[in-house]
Design a protein around this motif. Structure first.
Motif, PDB file in Angstrom:
ATOM      1  N   PRO A   1       4.982  53.040  28.044  1.00  0.00           N
ATOM      2  CA  PRO A   1       6.444  52.942  27.991  1.00  0.00           C
ATOM      3  C   PRO A   1       7.122  54.285  28.250  1.00  0.00           C
ATOM      4  O   PRO A   1       6.573  55.338  27.949  1.00  0.00           O
ATOM      5  CB  PRO A   1       6.719  52.478  26.553  1.00  0.00           C
ATOM      6  N   PHE A   2       8.315  54.206  28.787  1.00  0.00           N
ATOM      7  CA  PHE A   2       9.170  55.384  28.967  1.00  0.00           C
ATOM      8  C   PHE A   2       8.445  56.536  29.675  1.00  0.00           C
ATOM      9  O   PHE A   2       8.285  57.619  29.122  1.00  0.00           O
ATOM     10  CB  PHE A   2       9.734  55.846  27.607  1.00  0.00           C
TER      11      PHE A   2
ATOM     12  N   ALA B   1      14.009  57.666  32.677  1.00  0.00           N
ATOM     13  CA  ALA B   1      14.505  57.409  31.321  1.00  0.00           C
ATOM     14  C   ALA B   1      13.533  57.961  30.288  1.00  0.00           C
ATOM     15  O   ALA B   1      13.937  58.448  29.221  1.00  0.00           O
ATOM     16  CB  ALA B   1      14.714  55.910  31.116  1.00  0.00           C
TER      17      ALA B   1
ATOM     18  N   HIS C   1      20.711  54.085  25.121  1.00  0.00           N
ATOM     19  CA  HIS C   1      19.477  54.056  25.898  1.00  0.00           C
ATOM     20  C   HIS C   1      19.449  55.285  26.815  1.00  0.00           C
ATOM     21  O   HIS C   1      20.473  55.628  27.412  1.00  0.00           O
ATOM     22  CB  HIS C   1      19.437  52.776  26.737  1.00  0.00           C
TER      23      HIS C   1
ATOM     24  N   ASN D   1       8.492  48.753  23.178  1.00  0.00           N
ATOM     25  CA  ASN D   1       9.644  48.019  23.688  1.00  0.00           C
ATOM     26  C   ASN D   1       9.747  46.662  23.021  1.00  0.00           C
ATOM     27  O   ASN D   1       8.751  46.132  22.516  1.00  0.00           O
ATOM     28  CB  ASN D   1       9.513  47.805  25.195  1.00  0.00           C
TER      29      ASN D   1
ATOM     30  N   GLY E   1      12.549  50.570  22.615  1.00  0.00           N
ATOM     31  CA  GLY E   1      13.399  50.386  23.788  1.00  0.00           C
ATOM     32  C   GLY E   1      13.454  48.929  24.197  1.00  0.00           C
ATOM     33  O   GLY E   1      13.085  48.034  23.425  1.00  0.00           O
ATOM     34  N   GLU E   2      13.868  48.714  25.426  1.00  0.00           N
ATOM     35  CA  GLU E   2      14.128  47.344  25.881  1.00  0.00           C
ATOM     36  C   GLU E   2      12.903  46.679  26.522  1.00  0.00           C
ATOM     37  O   GLU E   2      12.323  45.751  25.949  1.00  0.00           O
ATOM     38  CB  GLU E   2      15.292  47.396  26.879  1.00  0.00           C
ATOM     39  N   ALA E   3      12.512  47.160  27.672  1.00  0.00           N
ATOM     40  CA  ALA E   3      11.426  46.522  28.419  1.00  0.00           C
ATOM     41  C   ALA E   3      10.891  47.512  29.441  1.00  0.00           C
ATOM     42  O   ALA E   3      11.602  48.428  29.855  1.00  0.00           O
ATOM     43  CB  ALA E   3      11.954  45.278  29.147  1.00  0.00           C
ATOM     44  N   PRO E   4       9.631  47.328  29.858  1.00  0.00           N
ATOM     45  CA  PRO E   4       9.092  48.238  30.875  1.00  0.00           C
ATOM     46  C   PRO E   4       9.858  48.129  32.190  1.00  0.00           C
ATOM     47  O   PRO E   4      10.324  47.047  32.553  1.00  0.00           O
ATOM     48  CB  PRO E   4       7.653  47.742  31.065  1.00  0.00           C
ATOM     49  N   GLY E   5       9.962  49.255  32.869  1.00  0.00           N
ATOM     50  CA  GLY E   5      10.490  49.260  34.230  1.00  0.00           C
ATOM     51  C   GLY E   5       9.325  49.364  35.209  1.00  0.00           C
ATOM     52  O   GLY E   5       8.166  49.164  34.826  1.00  0.00           O
TER      53      GLY E   5
ATOM     54  N   GLU F   1       6.617  51.970  34.312  1.00  0.00           N
ATOM     55  CA  GLU F   1       5.887  51.574  33.108  1.00  0.00           C
ATOM     56  C   GLU F   1       4.930  50.426  33.431  1.00  0.00           C
ATOM     57  O   GLU F   1       3.803  50.379  32.944  1.00  0.00           O
ATOM     58  CB  GLU F   1       6.873  51.155  32.009  1.00  0.00           C
TER      59      GLU F   1
HETATM   60  N1  URA Z   1      13.354  51.467  29.512  1.00  0.00           N
HETATM   61  C1  URA Z   1      12.893  50.878  28.400  1.00  0.00           C
HETATM   62  O1  URA Z   1      13.646  50.311  27.638  1.00  0.00           O
HETATM   63  N2  URA Z   1      11.604  50.953  28.158  1.00  0.00           N
HETATM   64  C2  URA Z   1      10.750  51.581  28.958  1.00  0.00           C
HETATM   65  O2  URA Z   1       9.570  51.620  28.666  1.00  0.00           O
HETATM   66  C3  URA Z   1      11.267  52.207  30.107  1.00  0.00           C
HETATM   67  C4  URA Z   1      12.571  52.130  30.370  1.00  0.00           C
END
Ligand code: URA
Length: 247
Positions: free
Chosen positions: A116-117, A121, A218, A143, A103-107, A110
């Motif tokens: 992650p995730f 999401a 996503h 991520n 994925g992209e990055a922690p929110g 997270e």
């Molecule tokens: N979206 C992401 O891309 N990664 C995460 O860990 C959470 C949300």
């Protein structure tokens, strides 16, 4: 890992994903995913030698010490995101999984939990995997960026570059049979491309670090744009076929 679901279980999972019907509905033309990430294309640049790099190729060696990698990510100060994070988010799951989700990055969630995730999401991602008979613990989830960008802004190119070696080292270690890139940022980064998600999703025979890559939306985008779930379902079925074919 991925048991075949019977029809009832499959329908229940699809309902959980918000897909009522088994057949693919006609939807409007797939627009390029507009919301996850920025228009700025992340530049693929190798990071400093935080991970053990091969002398000649400057790529992570195959013999990566997973715990050292985890430790390096935990203590990383390579970009300014470390100043605002609660903790870095290394990744979770089976470190010899056949499927790796990127994925992209922690929110916010997270960043708080270190996994992650795990937010909305994350639940969507779990449902997507479940729809094709895959349990979350049997994949490895990571991520592109290991630390949360403030206010969930898009990762900057320098941040992506600083983290690039970690993801590559994770792929080299896990050696998955297939990578599922969720969202534009992950897809563009892994593929070194600036093409839209819609275009990348349509392409076959993509790979990153020698591993086949399948691109899909996503989960956060699917939550905002449920009409695209039918297309995501097509991607997931393709993932399922790749796994069954021993990819
Ligand atoms: N979206 C992401 O891309 N990664 C995460 O860990 C959470 C949300």
């Amino acid at each position: 890992m991925a048991e075949r679901l019977d029809a009832n279980a499959r329908d229940a999972v699809l309902r959980a994903m918000g897909i009522e019907q088994w057949h693919v509905r006609e939807t409007h033309a797939a627009a390029a995913e507009p919301m996850v990430g920025s228009d700025e294309s992340p530049t693929v640049v190798k990071t400093e030698a935080v991970v053990k790099l091969d002398d000649t190729s400057n790529r992570p060696t195959a013999e990566i010490d997973w715990e050292t990698l985890r430790h390096n990510v935990k203590r990383c100060t390579q970009c300014r995101l470390h100043e605002t994070r609660t903790q870095s988010v290394f990744g979770v799951g089976d470190d010899s999984a056949r499927v790796m989700v990127v994925g992209e990055a922690p929110g916010a969630e997270e960043d708080r939990t270190g996994e992650p995730f795990v937010g909305r999401a994350g639940h969507m991602l779990d449902s997507m995997l479940k729809a094709i008979g895959i349990d979350r613990p049997s994949v490895f989830i990571a991520n592109v960026i290991k630390c949360r960008p403030p206010q969930n802004r898009d990762p900057r190119a320098d941040e992506v570059a600083a983290c690039a070696g970690y993801l590559e080292a994770q792929v080299v270690h896990v050696k998955p049979n297939v990578i599922l890139a969720v969202g534009r940022v992950a897809a563009q980064h892994l593929l070194g491309s600036t093409e839209t998600l819609g275009r990348l999703r349509a392409q076959r025979d993509l790979s990153a670090f020698g591993v086949p890559v399948l691109v899909t939306y996503h989960p956060a985008y699917l939550l905002r744009t449920p009409v695209q779930k039918a297309r995501a379902w097509e991607d997931l079925k393709r993932l399922r076929s790749l796994i069954e074919a021993g990819q």
